[in-house]
Design a protein around this motif. Structure first.
Motif, PDB file in Angstrom:
ATOM      1  N   ARG A  20      57.707  32.943  59.841  1.00 25.44           N
ATOM      2  CA  ARG A  20      59.188  33.030  59.118  1.00 25.44           C
ATOM      3  C   ARG A  20      59.855  34.010  59.978  1.00 25.44           C
ATOM      4  NH1 ARG A  20      60.236  34.931  52.610  1.00 25.44           N
ATOM      5  NH2 ARG A  20      62.483  34.576  53.055  1.00 25.44           N
ATOM      6  N   VAL A  21      61.311  33.769  60.378  1.00 25.17           N
ATOM      7  CA  VAL A  21      62.108  34.671  60.472  1.00 25.17           C
ATOM      8  C   VAL A  21      63.105  34.996  59.490  1.00 25.17           C
ATOM      9  CG1 VAL A  21      63.927  35.235  62.304  1.00 25.17           C
ATOM     10  CG2 VAL A  21      61.897  33.660  62.874  1.00 25.17           C
ATOM     11  N   TRP A  22      62.855  36.377  59.148  1.00 28.09           N
ATOM     12  CA  TRP A  22      63.726  37.053  58.153  1.00 28.09           C
ATOM     13  C   TRP A  22      65.118  37.614  58.729  1.00 28.09           C
ATOM     14  CZ3 TRP A  22      62.542  38.093  52.939  1.00 28.09           C
ATOM     15  CH2 TRP A  22      61.343  38.119  52.557  1.00 28.09           C
ATOM     16  N   SER A  23      66.435  37.382  58.220  1.00 29.35           N
ATOM     17  CA  SER A  23      67.401  38.074  58.792  1.00 29.35           C
ATOM     18  C   SER A  23      67.255  39.370  58.326  1.00 29.35           C
ATOM     19  CB  SER A  23      68.731  37.544  58.337  1.00 29.35           C
ATOM     20  OG  SER A  23      68.718  37.795  56.843  1.00 29.35           O
ATOM     21  N   GLY A  24      67.805  40.246  58.914  1.00 32.54           N
ATOM     22  CA  GLY A  24      67.816  41.940  58.505  1.00 32.54           C
ATOM     23  C   GLY A  24      68.191  41.995  57.293  1.00 32.54           C
ATOM     24  N   GLU A  25      69.341  41.418  56.728  1.00 31.61           N
ATOM     25  CA  GLU A  25      70.120  41.418  55.644  1.00 31.61           C
ATOM     26  C   GLU A  25      68.936  40.862  54.424  1.00 31.61           C
ATOM     27  OE1 GLU A  25      73.908  39.932  53.016  1.00 31.61           O
ATOM     28  OE2 GLU A  25      73.870  39.452  55.225  1.00 31.61           O
ATOM     29  N   ASN A  26      68.361  39.949  54.663  1.00 30.32           N
ATOM     30  CA  ASN A  26      67.514  39.465  53.730  1.00 30.32           C
ATOM     31  C   ASN A  26      66.075  40.214  53.379  1.00 30.32           C
ATOM     32  OD1 ASN A  26      69.181  37.422  53.099  1.00 30.32           O
ATOM     33  ND2 ASN A  26      67.851  35.828  54.446  1.00 30.32           N
ATOM     34  N   PHE A  27      65.789  40.717  54.492  1.00 34.40           N
ATOM     35  CA  PHE A  27      64.464  41.809  54.554  1.00 34.40           C
ATOM     36  C   PHE A  27      64.712  42.563  53.737  1.00 34.40           C
ATOM     37  CE2 PHE A  27      61.656  44.879  56.040  1.00 34.40           C
ATOM     38  CZ  PHE A  27      60.451  44.047  56.122  1.00 34.40           C
ATOM     39  N   LEU A  28      65.873  43.515  54.058  1.00 32.04           N
ATOM     40  CA  LEU A  28      66.640  44.667  53.063  1.00 32.04           C
ATOM     41  C   LEU A  28      66.439  44.107  51.607  1.00 32.04           C
ATOM     42  CD1 LEU A  28      69.060  46.132  55.455  1.00 32.04           C
ATOM     43  CD2 LEU A  28      67.012  47.157  54.843  1.00 32.04           C
ATOM     44  N   ARG A  29      67.230  43.036  51.268  1.00 32.39           N
ATOM     45  CA  ARG A  29      67.382  42.821  49.887  1.00 32.39           C
ATOM     46  C   ARG A  29      65.953  42.407  49.185  1.00 32.39           C
ATOM     47  NH1 ARG A  29      70.986  41.851  46.410  1.00 32.39           N
ATOM     48  NH2 ARG A  29      72.724  42.192  47.892  1.00 32.39           N
ATOM     49  N   ALA A  30      65.058  41.629  50.065  1.00 30.63           N
ATOM     50  CA  ALA A  30      63.714  41.416  49.512  1.00 30.63           C
ATOM     51  C   ALA A  30      63.058  42.761  49.222  1.00 30.63           C
ATOM     52  CB  ALA A  30      62.979  40.538  50.307  1.00 30.63           C
ATOM     53  N   SER A  31      63.114  43.788  50.171  1.00 37.01           N
ATOM     54  CA  SER A  31      62.400  45.032  50.055  1.00 37.01           C
ATOM     55  C   SER A  31      62.945  45.589  48.835  1.00 37.01           C
ATOM     56  CB  SER A  31      62.541  45.779  51.366  1.00 37.01           C
ATOM     57  OG  SER A  31      62.206  45.216  52.517  1.00 37.01           O
ATOM     58  N   CYS A  32      64.262  45.835  48.518  1.00 34.26           N
ATOM     59  CA  CYS A  32      64.784  46.313  47.477  1.00 34.26           C
ATOM     60  C   CYS A  32      64.560  45.435  46.059  1.00 34.26           C
ATOM     61  CB  CYS A  32      66.295  46.635  47.571  1.00 34.26           C
ATOM     62  SG  CYS A  32      66.704  47.543  48.979  1.00 34.26           S
ATOM     63  N   GLU A  33      64.600  44.357  46.126  1.00 31.68           N
ATOM     64  CA  GLU A  33      64.180  43.287  45.007  1.00 31.68           C
ATOM     65  C   GLU A  33      62.828  43.804  44.524  1.00 31.68           C
ATOM     66  OE1 GLU A  33      65.093  39.470  46.145  1.00 31.68           O
ATOM     67  OE2 GLU A  33      67.332  39.524  45.292  1.00 31.68           O
ATOM     68  N   ARG A  34      61.754  43.650  45.433  1.00 30.88           N
ATOM     69  CA  ARG A  34      60.433  43.958  45.132  1.00 30.88           C
ATOM     70  C   ARG A  34      60.183  45.301  44.986  1.00 30.88           C
ATOM     71  NH1 ARG A  34      57.916  39.523  49.310  1.00 30.88           N
ATOM     72  NH2 ARG A  34      59.742  38.143  48.800  1.00 30.88           N
ATOM     73  N   GLY A  35      61.209  46.464  45.364  1.00 35.32           N
ATOM     74  CA  GLY A  35      60.636  47.724  45.218  1.00 35.32           C
ATOM     75  C   GLY A  35      59.650  48.369  46.038  1.00 35.32           C
ATOM     76  N   ARG A  36      59.304  47.574  47.166  1.00 34.13           N
ATOM     77  CA  ARG A  36      58.148  48.204  47.947  1.00 34.13           C
ATOM     78  C   ARG A  36      58.336  47.792  49.314  1.00 34.13           C
ATOM     79  NH1 ARG A  36      55.208  43.758  49.199  1.00 34.13           N
ATOM     80  NH2 ARG A  36      55.380  41.804  47.969  1.00 34.13           N
TER      81      ARG A  36
END
Length: 330
Positions: free
Chosen positions: A142-158
């Motif tokens: 899966r290729v994550w855009s940088g923006e989506n990776f950052l948002r998912a990291s923040c949403e999951r808090g980890r």
């Protein structure tokens, strides 16, 4: 120029060095350079490292006369790297067969991506590892855009990268810079946020690293959810006040990370109460500190997003068997 540079920091893990190096040799990368960085070990690490280097000209040594700490080793590795791709592999961990080949193949297919990571297998020290599986060089990814990776990291808090190992483009690592010394447990997490701030990352659906669990692990010092929350918060704060400060949504993303950490702490406190475990007040105070409204309004949105949370909570209550039966009736 070598295709990949592999840095192996070591401190008193001489008993693991042979397995670690052997796992590197089993990769699908021919052109490699290896740097063993020893931090003034007091066991037989130096003798083993010298023996390995004497047998393989691709192995270089950095043998420190004094222990400068793990970050000095990581940052020495960053300065040393010069090949197309770069990875830091701690000497007490090792690689599944074909892991580096899969990562390099993924990054070759996606030249816009800066980093490749996969699943991590955590293995108790002394446990028998699974049979070698070289697999395919084109695992599901899966290729994550940088923006989506950052948002998912923040949403999951980890940290979305479950282990300490990721393969990166060396040129991008040079732009990202050194690991932060003030983040002893989440320095890698903050680094991956920097990579995402600069572009896409690739997630490989395959075990890409094997981490040994033993009493000397750096992560063993972080003993519970509260301590991990605090360490994760430090990584988010460091990133959004530093490298990620100029991102268009930096303030909103940091607020999202704080809310996620608060919500997790709140529901962990509830579960600790139901199980009669210690640490309830640390979690509760932390939840309220990051999100004061949680003192009055439970964060139900987090609970609804966690599909199995209610079932797990119910399983901790008296009469749980009857409750579960009622919930599962058609």
């Amino acid at each position: 120029m070598a295709r990949m540079d592999i840095a192996i920091p070591n401190y008193n893990y001489g008993r693991f060095l042979h397995d670690c190096i052997a796992s590197v040799y089993r990769q699908d990368i021919e052109e490699i350079r290896i740097l063993i960085i020893d931090n003034a070990s007091t066991d037989d690490s130096v003798a083993i490292a010298r023996d390995l280097a004497a047998k393989d000209p691709r192995i270089e040594l950095c043998l420190r006369p004094e222990n400068l700490g793990q970050h000095a080793s990581f940052n020495t590795a960053v300065d040393w790297a010069q090949s197309d791709y770069f990875v830091i592999l701690c000497s007490d961990d090792y690689l599944p067969d074909g892991a580096l080949g899969r990562a390099v193949a993924a990054l070759d297919r996606h030249p816009e991506a800066h980093l490749a990571f996969g699943d991590t297998l955590f293995l108790e020290d002394g446990a028998t590892p699974p049979p070698g599986d070289r697999g395919t060089l084109q695992a599901d990814e899966r290729v994550w855009s940088g923006e989506n990776f950052l948002r998912a990291s923040c949403e999951r808090g980890r940290n979305l990268i479950g282990g300490p190992m990721a393969v990166v483009r060396t040129s991008v690592q040079k732009r990202a810079g050194h690991f932060r010394r003030d983040l002893p447990h989440t320095d890698d997490m903050e680094m991956w946020l920097r990579f995402a701030a600069m572009g896409p990352v690739v997630e490989i659906n395959h075990v890409q690293s094997i981490v040994r669990i033993h009493g000397s692990n750096q992560s063993a010092v972080v003993s519970n959810v509260h301590h991990w929350n605090v360490a994760s918060e430090a990584a988010f704060e460091a990133f959004f006040s530093g490298f990620g400060r100029s991102l268009p949504q930096a303030r909103d993303l940091l607020a999202l990370a704080r809310r996620s950490l608060s919500d997790r702490a709140y529901w962990c406190a509830v579960s600790h109460v139901l199980r009669g475990e210690p640490g309830v007040w640390d979690l509760a105070r932390y939840a309220v500190k990051l999100r004061p409204t949680s003192a009055v309004f439970p964060p139900l949105g987090y609970a609804w997003r966690k599909a199995d949370l209610w079932q797990r909570m119910a399983a901790m209550l008296p009469g749980k068997s009857r409750f579960h039966a009622q919930q599962t009736e058609p």
